[in-house]
Scaffold this motif. Structure first.
Motif, short mmCIF file in Angstrom:
data_model
loop_
_atom_site.label_atom_id
_atom_site.label_comp_id
_atom_site.label_asym_id
_atom_site.label_seq_id
_atom_site.Cartn_x
_atom_site.Cartn_y
_atom_site.Cartn_z
N GLY A 61 0.83 -1.19 0.00
CA GLY A 61 0.00 0.00 0.00
C GLY A 61 0.87 1.24 0.00
O GLY A 61 1.91 1.30 0.66
N LEU A 104 -7.62 6.51 -1.36
CA LEU A 104 -7.75 5.05 -1.36
C LEU A 104 -7.85 4.51 -2.77
O LEU A 104 -7.24 3.49 -3.11
CB LEU A 104 -8.99 4.65 -0.55
N THR A 109 -2.74 3.64 1.29
CA THR A 109 -3.29 2.97 2.47
C THR A 109 -2.85 3.61 3.78
O THR A 109 -3.43 3.32 4.82
CB THR A 109 -2.89 1.48 2.47
N THR A 110 -1.85 4.49 3.74
CA THR A 110 -1.42 5.22 4.94
C THR A 110 -1.12 6.65 4.56
O THR A 110 -0.40 6.92 3.59
CB THR A 110 -0.16 4.59 5.56
N ARG A 163 -11.09 5.38 5.84
CA ARG A 163 -10.91 4.45 4.72
C ARG A 163 -9.51 3.83 4.73
O ARG A 163 -9.30 2.76 4.19
CB ARG A 163 -11.11 5.19 3.40
N ASN A 164 -8.54 4.58 5.27
CA ASN A 164 -7.17 4.09 5.31
C ASN A 164 -6.53 4.53 6.63
O ASN A 164 -7.19 5.12 7.48
CB ASN A 164 -6.36 4.56 4.09
N HIS A 165 -5.25 4.26 6.80
CA HIS A 165 -4.58 4.54 8.06
C HIS A 165 -4.07 5.98 8.09
O HIS A 165 -3.80 6.59 7.06
CB HIS A 165 -3.40 3.59 8.25
N ARG A 489 5.19 -1.83 7.54
CA ARG A 489 4.56 -1.27 6.35
C ARG A 489 5.62 -0.91 5.32
O ARG A 489 6.79 -0.78 5.63
CB ARG A 489 3.74 -0.02 6.70
N ASP A 499 -1.42 -4.39 3.87
CA ASP A 499 -1.86 -3.25 3.06
C ASP A 499 -1.21 -3.44 1.70
O ASP A 499 0.03 -3.46 1.59
CB ASP A 499 -1.39 -1.93 3.66
N VAL A 529 -6.67 -3.08 2.73
CA VAL A 529 -6.29 -2.32 3.92
C VAL A 529 -6.46 -3.23 5.14
O VAL A 529 -7.56 -3.74 5.38
CB VAL A 529 -7.15 -1.06 4.08
N GLY A 546 -9.33 1.48 8.29
CA GLY A 546 -8.22 2.34 8.69
C GLY A 546 -8.14 2.55 10.19
O GLY A 546 -9.13 2.47 10.91
#
Length: 552
Positions: A61, A104, A109-110, A163-165, A489, A499, A529, A546
């Motif tokens: 991600g 997203l 993803t982050t 939706r994401n981190h 990550r 991710d 995710v 997230g």
């Protein structure tokens, strides 16, 4: 051992390290990844969902190291997804949801927020009311509640909206205002000690580093010694000093030297935000700034930078005014703008300059600045200030002051101030990583929020041949994850957080434009995710997995 919950089969793995792509399958169990030989099932049962990645590339991600998305999922950031249909149908809610989805859909993803000196925390309790108005204007998504510390910030991020981190830096401007308000003066010893203490506690609690925005009040009121003292605290935690330089235009080289001095004196790693050389007096200066960064790194300084793949920037309109106009905060600014003598002084300062001030308009012109978001004048969005003023029969300074008053200071702009060769040079630098610098506000935001990562992969990577896909992905994943200590990550290896992105390298491209800035990209098919499929065949699934990332 957790049971396999998802298989990704048949793709080419670009793992985030920069190593050559290779065939591999992936198994996801308990939100973690296992890398498998092609065709292996990792012990998965027949009913396990499968993403068929044949003919496509599988990557970690993407990590967007530079966003201003702090408030999109904050407590006052809109109704909960479980709310009734009538509430969800509100147009403001729809606009915020479209903004939340944009990163997203291109595989981010982050996100790392808290950039350019603006974060939602920390703050002394007695300063909370004063800070609220400042954050309303900064983030532009409605009422925003500042937080006293990182824990309160994390608690204020609504899981149903993520939706994401999200990780966050400590914004120096927020920190300064949260201790001493918006005064244009050095901090008293007790105030500097309070700032250092709040910063220390936020970094210990999980914040990712310290950021400054040295063109924005109140950050612009700080001298080098103040920033050194704070960056020294970041260094003790092993976290970087991330800076929007004091000048990215005619004095960019001088401003870069200040940043290097701060890093050397404090011992902190240095991250130069959205490195650019903007305005006609700085075009081509990357021929000098990038070798200077490489020289500093060769001498032992831990310095990197980030960049977005566009020749236009975006920021708040009141940053186009001389710093003295903003002393005391937004309320004081708006009161000043009502007075003809203040407007005359602003006009004179833009024409003649002020020592130490970036002066974006003086380095370019009102014809290069377009309105991106103006809640009180939606018809102005997408149009250049010079054209708007001419149509209104007034001069640009008069128009800008009236626009700020009508919108209670909440106006965002897009500045077409850079040159393509400079952007390409920074993108290709081994010291750069990718950040969107996205300013996600309703209106007509910069397309970088929805297009940066796909644009690097498609336009610059595949079509222009500037970067091989392995290097481009490394700049979006492994390099930023290492810089900001995002454990597990950025690299797809056994045990990594699940991710990931599945994309078509032959078709991936950005679709967002300045006219339609939130169009999703082409060629990004699936996004996972935390082990859950959040995007399938380019469409969101409704998964909201997230979480707030605490950097230790």
């Amino acid at each position: 051992m957790a049971a396999v919950e998802l298989l990704v089969r048949g793709g080419l793995l670009v793992d985030g390290t920069g190593a050559p792509a290779r065939p591999a399958d992936l198994a996801v169990a308990g939100g973690r990844v296992t890398v498998l030989a092609p065709g292996a099932d990792g012990g998965a049962g027949r009913d396990v969902p499968v993403i068929d990645a044949a003919g496509r590339v599988v990557t970690p991600g993407f990590v967007d190291v530079h966003t201003h998305s702090d408030a999109l999922a904050a407590v006052d950031g809109g109704p909960d997804p479980a709310a009734g249909a009538a509430e969800r149908a509100d147009t403001a809610w729809d606009a915020l949801e479209e903004l939340r989805l944009a990163p997203l859909l291109q595989g981010v993803t982050t996100e790392i927020s808290g950039n350019c000196g603006s974060s939602l925390f920390p703050c002394l309790p007695e300063r909370l009311p004063e800070l609220t108005e400042h954050l309303r204007v900064t983030f532009g998504v409605g009422p925003v509640r500042p937080a006293e510390d990182f824990a309160a910030f994390a608690a204020g991020q609504r899981p149903g909206l993520r939706r994401n981190h999200l990780a966050s830096l400590v914004g120096h401007g927020t920190l300064r205002a949260g201790v001493m308000g918006f005064a244009d003066r050095p901090p008293r010893p007790a105030e500097l000690a309070a700032m250092c203490d709040l910063l220390d506690r936020a970094l210990a609690g999980g914040a990712a580093g310290l950021s400054t925005g040295l063109i924005y009040p109140p950050g612009t009121y700080a001298d080098t010694a103040e920033i050194v003292a704070l960056a020294t605290v970041a260094a003790r935690h092993g976290k970087p000093y991330v800076t929007h330089l004091r000048d990215e235009m005619s004095q960019v080289e001088k401003a870069l030297e200040e940043a290097l001095e701060i890093a050397e004196r404090s011992g902190a790693a240095l991250q130069v935000s959205h490195h650019k050389t903007a305005g006609r007096h700085a075009w081509g200066a990357t021929l000098r700034t990038l070798p200077r960064l490489e020289e500093a790194r060769a001498a032992g300084l831990d310095v990197l930078c980030d960049v977005y793949p566009y020749t236009a920037g975006s920021t708040v309109l009141h940053a186009m005014l001389p710093p003295w106009a903003c002393e005391g905060g937004i309320g004081a600014l708006l009161e000043r703008l009502r007075r003809p003598e203040v407007r005359a002084r602003i006009r004179a300062d833009i024409a003649g300059g002020v020592p130490g001030w970036e002066n974006t308009v003086g380095n370019g012109g009102w014809d290069l600045i377009a309105v991106a978001a103006a809640p009180a004048r939606r018809t102005a969005e997408g149009r250049r200030i010079a054209d708007l003023a001419a149509a209104a029969g007034t001069d640009p300074v008069e128009y800008v002051c009236d626009l700020l008053l009508d919108s209670r200071g909440e106006v965002t702009i897009i500045s077409h101030s850079m040159r393509e060769d400079d952007v390409r040079r920074v993108l290709a630098s081994p010291l750069s990583m990718i950040g969107s610098d996205g300013v996600p506000k309703p209106g007509r935001p910069h397309p970088r929020w929805a297009g940066s990562f796909a644009r690097v992969l498609g336009h610059y990577g595949r079509d222009e041949g500037l970067l091989p896909i392995e290097e481009a992905v490394h700049k979006m994943t492994g390099l930023p994850a290492a810089r900001f200590r995002l454990a597990g990550r950025g690299v797809l290896r056994d045990g990594a957080v699940a991710d990931l992105v599945v994309l078509d390298p032959d078709t991936v491209r950005d679709a967002a434009t300045f006219e339609r800035p939130l169009l999703p990209p082409v060629g990004v098919g699936d996004v996972v995710v935390a082990g859950r499929i959040a995007v399938r065949d380019g469409r969101p699934t409704g998964v909201r997995a997230g979480e707030v990332v605490r950097v230790r």
